[in-house]
Scaffold this active site. Structure first.
Site, short mmCIF file in Angstrom:
data_model
loop_
_atom_site.label_atom_id
_atom_site.label_comp_id
_atom_site.label_asym_id
_atom_site.label_seq_id
_atom_site.Cartn_x
_atom_site.Cartn_y
_atom_site.Cartn_z
N CYS A 17 -4.51 13.10 12.86
CA CYS A 17 -5.38 12.06 12.99
C CYS A 17 -5.26 11.33 14.33
O CYS A 17 -4.19 11.76 14.96
CB CYS A 17 -5.08 10.98 11.73
SG CYS A 17 -3.59 10.21 11.78
N ASP A 39 4.69 0.98 11.90
CA ASP A 39 3.62 0.45 11.43
C ASP A 39 3.38 -0.97 11.88
O ASP A 39 2.18 -1.61 11.56
CB ASP A 39 3.43 0.49 10.13
CG ASP A 39 3.19 1.82 9.25
OD1 ASP A 39 2.90 2.98 10.29
OD2 ASP A 39 3.36 2.13 8.21
N ARG A 84 -4.40 10.62 4.46
CA ARG A 84 -3.31 11.50 4.51
C ARG A 84 -2.16 11.56 3.47
O ARG A 84 -1.52 12.18 3.00
CB ARG A 84 -2.41 11.29 5.99
CG ARG A 84 -1.98 12.45 6.76
CD ARG A 84 -1.21 12.19 7.70
NE ARG A 84 0.04 12.48 7.19
CZ ARG A 84 0.60 13.61 7.38
NH1 ARG A 84 -0.08 14.61 7.94
NH2 ARG A 84 1.93 14.04 6.67
N ASP A 115 5.09 20.35 7.52
CA ASP A 115 6.28 21.73 7.36
C ASP A 115 7.30 21.06 6.41
O ASP A 115 7.82 22.01 5.57
CB ASP A 115 6.54 22.07 8.73
CG ASP A 115 7.42 20.73 9.67
OD1 ASP A 115 6.45 19.68 9.75
OD2 ASP A 115 8.24 20.96 10.14
N LEU A 116 7.87 19.78 6.91
CA LEU A 116 9.07 19.37 5.71
C LEU A 116 8.52 19.21 4.45
O LEU A 116 9.19 19.52 3.40
CB LEU A 116 9.32 18.01 6.35
CG LEU A 116 9.97 18.02 7.75
CD1 LEU A 116 10.01 16.58 8.16
CD2 LEU A 116 11.16 18.85 7.69
N ARG A 142 -8.62 0.01 4.97
CA ARG A 142 -7.69 0.70 4.24
C ARG A 142 -6.30 0.09 3.77
O ARG A 142 -5.79 0.63 3.07
CB ARG A 142 -7.65 1.95 5.07
CG ARG A 142 -8.64 2.94 5.05
CD ARG A 142 -8.31 4.04 5.99
NE ARG A 142 -6.83 4.66 5.70
CZ ARG A 142 -5.96 4.92 6.37
NH1 ARG A 142 -6.19 5.17 7.70
NH2 ARG A 142 -4.87 5.44 5.89
N ARG A 159 0.56 15.04 12.86
CA ARG A 159 1.01 15.08 11.60
C ARG A 159 1.21 16.30 10.82
O ARG A 159 0.32 16.54 9.69
CB ARG A 159 -0.03 14.08 10.90
CG ARG A 159 -0.07 12.73 11.80
CD ARG A 159 -0.63 11.54 11.05
NE ARG A 159 0.32 11.02 10.01
CZ ARG A 159 0.14 9.91 9.42
NH1 ARG A 159 -1.12 9.36 9.40
NH2 ARG A 159 0.92 9.49 8.79
N PRO A 160 2.18 16.96 11.16
CA PRO A 160 2.50 18.03 10.54
C PRO A 160 3.05 17.87 8.99
O PRO A 160 3.53 17.08 8.77
CB PRO A 160 3.59 19.09 11.21
CG PRO A 160 4.16 17.91 12.05
CD PRO A 160 3.26 16.64 12.13
N LYS A 202 0.76 -1.33 0.01
CA LYS A 202 0.00 -0.03 0.04
C LYS A 202 0.67 1.27 -0.13
O LYS A 202 0.75 2.13 -0.81
CB LYS A 202 -0.92 0.06 1.33
CG LYS A 202 -1.45 1.23 1.44
CD LYS A 202 -2.22 1.36 2.81
CE LYS A 202 -1.72 1.94 4.06
NZ LYS A 202 -1.57 3.19 4.07
N ASN A 203 1.83 1.28 0.78
CA ASN A 203 2.64 2.63 0.97
C ASN A 203 3.55 2.58 -0.12
O ASN A 203 4.07 3.93 -0.29
CB ASN A 203 3.53 2.53 2.34
CG ASN A 203 2.21 2.81 3.63
OD1 ASN A 203 1.38 3.01 3.35
ND2 ASN A 203 2.96 2.92 4.81
#
Ligand code: UD1
Length: 420
Positions: free
Chosen positions: A116, A307, A92, A124-125, A399, A121-122, A22-23
């Site tokens: 979440c 995970d 996300r 900024d990067l 998911r 979970r910013p 998935k990822n």
């Protein structure tokens, strides 16, 4: 909404095949936005998250068709730079369309994904990265609005307070693939999914080196072309089944994945007492009579993956002592503690750590799935518990785990789905 009902305690035996990752699939699908030509991906897992990404691509100007486990992605000539809140907020991973849209169209308007249950979970990067490549970025009405004439290569440091960012690295790598000149990403994420994305981009004509390590060098090119690519197996799904087999003390063969991507887990399992017999593309698990308590800290790859933290905690809840699980990647990822405790586990949280006192057995109970990997932990607990477990909100599970109930049924589990 579906719920899953498990009658626990059935012996599990047999073989299970691991689905496509998935990822890895989500950013590779986003990367197809970098070309107008057709891309064909195979071994794509049929998951809620893949379907969400397909919907997002359709809204951004692609025609996408399934053919068994293949996805055929073609441009429909109506490229759109706006990734809508409705789709981004449900997943996300959608944030990784930012880099491709910006590089290909010169503009991107991508909804901020929000937090979440696993943490704040910013992003900024991601923003820092595209700004370093020369984009002008504004935040307006919940959207990231980025514009550029043509992105310019640059040196970008992508380390954050919790280490590198997987999708941040993916985003900047994709943006830099079409930038003018050379980009160097320092403190890049080393996850196999980033490596796989770079391999796919190189198939499309990108010039990327160093992927899989912390320093990625990208020579921008003017244009990328279509490509065909086979997605590799999902290491997190594989890790979940490895842990289930150890915890359920069952004889399961887990097939068609690369066990070397789970070295950190392997190291821990040896200490726990679980034997893993590795054969080419499969492993056979031999569980010990007694699971030894072993503490774990999650880290970015190649460290122990966040995970599989929840699933490991489910296993440790049945060890014969006290262990500590600390999550440095998502220090708030502990929603599963309360639900595991409803099933008789003895776990308490102290800051970014969970302290687990092993118990002799778990008992079935009604529980609620709070996020994807927490759901997997609850399914594992339900399978070994005495009696009946009812797990609500299983869409989280759908998911990220393809046909999980069918796979478990084939191993002998008593598991069924009902509408709530
Ligand atoms: C990806 C995975 C997710 C996995 C995570 C970590 C996908 C679709 N999702 O998520 O399953 O749990 O990697 O392995 O591939 N951070 C910042 N600023 C940013 C971005 C992230 O501070 O701009 C922080 C996060 O809050 C977190 C850490 O960095 O503490 C790692 O997050 P990141 O690697 O970005 O996770 P994702 O890529 O979103």
């Amino acid at each position: 909404m579906d719920k899953i009902i498990i009658e626990g305690g059935k012996p599990l035996k047999g073989e299970v095949r691991i689905s496509g990752s998935k990822n890895a699939t989500l950013p590779v699908l986003a990367a197809t936005l970098l070309t107008d030509e057709t891309c064909i991906l195979s071994n794509v897992p049929r998951l809620l998250d893949t379907n969400t990404m397909v919907k997002l691509l359709k809204s951004l100007g692609k025609d996408v068709d399934w053919d068994k486990d293949k996805l055929i992605i073609m441009s429909n000539g109506k490229a759109n730079p706006v990734a809508d809140y409705k789709l981004v907020s449900t997943m996300r991973g959608s944030i990784c369309v930012l880099g491709p849209l910006l590089a290909k169209l010169g503009e991107a308007k991508v909804s901020l994904p929000g937090g979440c249950v696993i943490g704040v979970r910013p992003v900024d990067l991601h923003i820092k990265g595209v700004e370093a490549l020369g984009a002008k970025v504004d935040i307006d009405a919940g959207y990231i609005i980025a514009k550029t004439k043509r992105l310019q290569g640059n040196r970008v440091y992508l380390g954050g307070a919790s280490g590198p960012s997987v999708l941040g690295t993916a985003n900047i790598m994709m943006a830099a693939a079409l930038a003018e000149g050379e980009t160097i990403i320092e403190c890049a994420a080393c996850e196999p999914e980033v490596e796989e994305l770079a391999n796919f981009l190189n198939e499309m004509g990108a010039r990327i080196k160093g992927h899989g390590g912390p320093r990625i060098v990208i020579h921008g090119v003017k244009k990328l072309h279509g490509a065909e690519y086979k997605m590799s197996a999902d290491r997190i799904e594989a890790g979940t089944f490895v842990l289930l087999a150890g915890m359920a003390k069952s004889d399961i063969i887990i097939r068609d994945f690369d066990y070397h991507q789970l070295t950190a887990l392997d190291d821990i399992l040896k200490k726990v007492g679980v034997q893993v017999l590795v054969e080419r593309n499969s492993v056979r698990i031999k569980a010990p009579k007694v699971l030894r308590p072993v503490s774990v800290t999650t880290y970015p790859y190649p460290g122990f993956p966040t995970d599989i933290q929840a699933q490991y905690m489910a296993m440790m809840s049945l060890s014969n002592g006290v262990s500590v699980v600390r999550d440095t990647v998502f220090p708030d990822r502990f929603m599963h503690i309360a639900e595991l405790n409803r099933m008789g586990a003895r776990i308490r949280r102290e800051g970014g750590s969970a302290i687990i006192e092993g118990v002799k057995g778990l008992c079935g109970a009604p529980v609620v799935a709070s996020d994807l990997r927490a759901s997997a932990a609850l399914v594992m607990a339900g399978l070994v518990a005495r009696g009946r477990t009812e797990i609500r909100r299983v869409y989280h599970l759908d998911r990220g785990y393809e046909n999980i109930d069918k796979k478990l049924m084939a191993l002998g589990a008593s598991i069924k789905r009902e509408k709530e």
